[in-house]
Design an enzyme around this catalytic site. Structure first.
Site, PDB file in Angstrom:
ATOM      1  N   GLU A   1       9.904   5.662  -5.522  1.00  0.00           N
ATOM      2  CA  GLU A   1       9.934   6.757  -4.916  1.00  0.00           C
ATOM      3  C   GLU A   1       9.961   8.217  -5.813  1.00  0.00           C
ATOM      4  O   GLU A   1       9.551   9.175  -5.497  1.00  0.00           O
ATOM      5  CB  GLU A   1      11.304   7.197  -3.841  1.00  0.00           C
ATOM      6  CG  GLU A   1      11.506   6.193  -2.804  1.00  0.00           C
ATOM      7  CD  GLU A   1      12.705   5.972  -2.124  1.00  0.00           C
ATOM      8  OE1 GLU A   1      12.770   5.526  -0.886  1.00  0.00           O
ATOM      9  OE2 GLU A   1      13.871   5.990  -2.861  1.00  0.00           O
TER      10      GLU A   1
ATOM     11  N   ILE B   1      -7.019  -9.919 -11.647  1.00  0.00           N
ATOM     12  CA  ILE B   1      -7.654  -9.595 -12.945  1.00  0.00           C
ATOM     13  C   ILE B   1      -9.088  -9.102 -12.821  1.00  0.00           C
ATOM     14  O   ILE B   1      -9.754  -9.627 -11.974  1.00  0.00           O
ATOM     15  CB  ILE B   1      -7.570 -11.006 -13.737  1.00  0.00           C
ATOM     16  CG1 ILE B   1      -6.149 -11.559 -14.066  1.00  0.00           C
ATOM     17  CG2 ILE B   1      -8.132 -10.539 -15.251  1.00  0.00           C
ATOM     18  CD1 ILE B   1      -5.228 -10.323 -14.562  1.00  0.00           C
TER      19      ILE B   1
ATOM     20  N   HIS C   1       1.646   1.397 -13.336  1.00  0.00           N
ATOM     21  CA  HIS C   1       2.305   0.258 -13.809  1.00  0.00           C
ATOM     22  C   HIS C   1       3.870   0.728 -13.425  1.00  0.00           C
ATOM     23  O   HIS C   1       4.056   1.912 -13.935  1.00  0.00           O
ATOM     24  CB  HIS C   1       2.151  -0.050 -15.197  1.00  0.00           C
ATOM     25  CG  HIS C   1       2.770  -1.169 -15.839  1.00  0.00           C
ATOM     26  ND1 HIS C   1       2.681  -2.455 -15.163  1.00  0.00           N
ATOM     27  CD2 HIS C   1       3.807  -1.159 -16.214  1.00  0.00           C
ATOM     28  CE1 HIS C   1       3.339  -3.494 -15.781  1.00  0.00           C
ATOM     29  NE2 HIS C   1       4.217  -2.696 -16.543  1.00  0.00           N
TER      30      HIS C   1
ATOM     31  N   ASN D   1      -4.674   2.820 -13.250  1.00  0.00           N
ATOM     32  CA  ASN D   1      -3.609   1.921 -12.896  1.00  0.00           C
ATOM     33  C   ASN D   1      -2.392   2.509 -12.772  1.00  0.00           C
ATOM     34  O   ASN D   1      -2.008   3.214 -13.865  1.00  0.00           O
ATOM     35  CB  ASN D   1      -3.827   0.565 -13.688  1.00  0.00           C
ATOM     36  CG  ASN D   1      -2.664  -0.392 -12.885  1.00  0.00           C
ATOM     37  OD1 ASN D   1      -2.743  -0.757 -11.954  1.00  0.00           O
ATOM     38  ND2 ASN D   1      -1.925  -0.863 -13.911  1.00  0.00           N
TER      39      ASN D   1
ATOM     40  N   GLU E   1       6.279   6.417  -9.286  1.00  0.00           N
ATOM     41  CA  GLU E   1       5.074   6.164  -9.023  1.00  0.00           C
ATOM     42  C   GLU E   1       4.354   7.256  -7.836  1.00  0.00           C
ATOM     43  O   GLU E   1       3.170   7.309  -7.954  1.00  0.00           O
ATOM     44  CB  GLU E   1       5.221   4.625  -8.252  1.00  0.00           C
ATOM     45  CG  GLU E   1       5.300   3.516  -9.251  1.00  0.00           C
ATOM     46  CD  GLU E   1       5.253   2.136  -8.689  1.00  0.00           C
ATOM     47  OE1 GLU E   1       4.500   2.018  -8.020  1.00  0.00           O
ATOM     48  OE2 GLU E   1       6.543   1.395  -8.963  1.00  0.00           O
TER      49      GLU E   1
ATOM     50  N   GLY F   1       0.528  -1.169  -0.050  1.00  0.00           N
ATOM     51  CA  GLY F   1       0.155  -0.179  -0.055  1.00  0.00           C
ATOM     52  C   GLY F   1       0.910   1.261   0.021  1.00  0.00           C
ATOM     53  O   GLY F   1       0.438   2.372   0.478  1.00  0.00           O
ATOM     54  N   THR F   2       2.005   1.257  -0.462  1.00  0.00           N
ATOM     55  CA  THR F   2       2.821   2.525  -0.344  1.00  0.00           C
ATOM     56  C   THR F   2       2.162   3.454  -1.347  1.00  0.00           C
ATOM     57  O   THR F   2       2.279   4.633  -1.308  1.00  0.00           O
ATOM     58  CB  THR F   2       4.444   2.169  -1.143  1.00  0.00           C
ATOM     59  OG1 THR F   2       4.264   1.580  -2.239  1.00  0.00           O
ATOM     60  CG2 THR F   2       4.954   1.290  -0.051  1.00  0.00           C
TER      61      THR F   2
END
Ligand code: GRF
Length: 202
Positions: free
Chosen positions: A180, A95, A112, A110, A183, A14-15
């Site tokens: 870091e 999925i 990625h 999302n 994302e 959950g970062t």
């Protein structure tokens, strides 16, 4: 001020959820608010992060519900009960069917951990993405936020941020740098951008 109601779907540490929570508190995210966290994994530390932030958190387990349909029906019920406008997949490892993604067309995003179209699609998730980047010997990698459709990592790109690969990087070291430096920056920014667009539509 009307805000988009956001659900964050998680499976692990959950970062990225934490980055969204922190961005909400700092005002980077002001057009939306996280109203619900859903995990398909009861052991996900992301659930603890949600509880610590006072956010409603539920575990919906595909193992217990047996079929994809039952799982998705339970997720949809939770989303509807909470009046969710925007769904954010943040380290979500399950999925979602075409019927689910088409139901929420352009309302699922999302994160990625590569620069799509590199190292994405079936089988590319978590550390595997960084292992592939190191194996290929790329000098630059990064992260991508994209809309979710029926093609794994196939929806339109919303944001990307490049990160340097350093000599001697291991997959774990590279993963941490991508989190870091990319994302945790572009996901909150994208949540704000799409939330603002959604409330301007209303
Ligand atoms: C992250 O690398 C993210 O890019 C990928 O899942 C990993 C775990 O993220 N989708 P988190 O710490 O659970 O947010």
């Amino acid at each position: 001020m009307l805000k988009a109601k956001i659900a964050v779907l998680v499976s692990g540490g959950g970062t990225n959820l934490q980055a969204i929570i922190d961005a909400q508190n700092s005002g980077v995210i002001k057009s939306g608010e996280v109203a619900l966290v859903i995990s398909n994994n009861s052991g996900a530390y992301a659930l603890t992060r949600a509880e610590n932030a006072g956010i409603k958190a539920v575990c919906i387990s595909k193992k217990e519900l047996k079929t994809q349909e039952a799982f998705e029906s339970a997720v949809i019920a939770a989303l509807e009960e909470n009046g969710i406008d925007l769904i954010v997949l943040a380290g979500f490892m399950s999925i979602l069917s075409e019927s689910f993604t088409s139901r929420y067309d352009h309302r699922i995003i999302n994160i990625h951990p590569s620069l799509i179209p590199s190292f994405c699609g079936q089988g590319y998730y978590g550390l595997k993405v960084h292992e592939a980047a190191l194996k290929k010997g790329v000098k630059v990698t990064g992260a991508t936020v994209h809309f979710v459709n029926e093609i794994p990592d196939g929806g339109e790109i919303i944001a990307q941020k490049a990160v340097e690969v350093m000599d001697g990087d291991t997959p774990e070291v590279l993963q941490k740098r991508v989190m870091e430096q990319a994302e945790w920056i572009i996901l909150p920014q994208s949540v704000e951008k799409i939330s603002a667009e959604l409330i301007n539509e209303k």
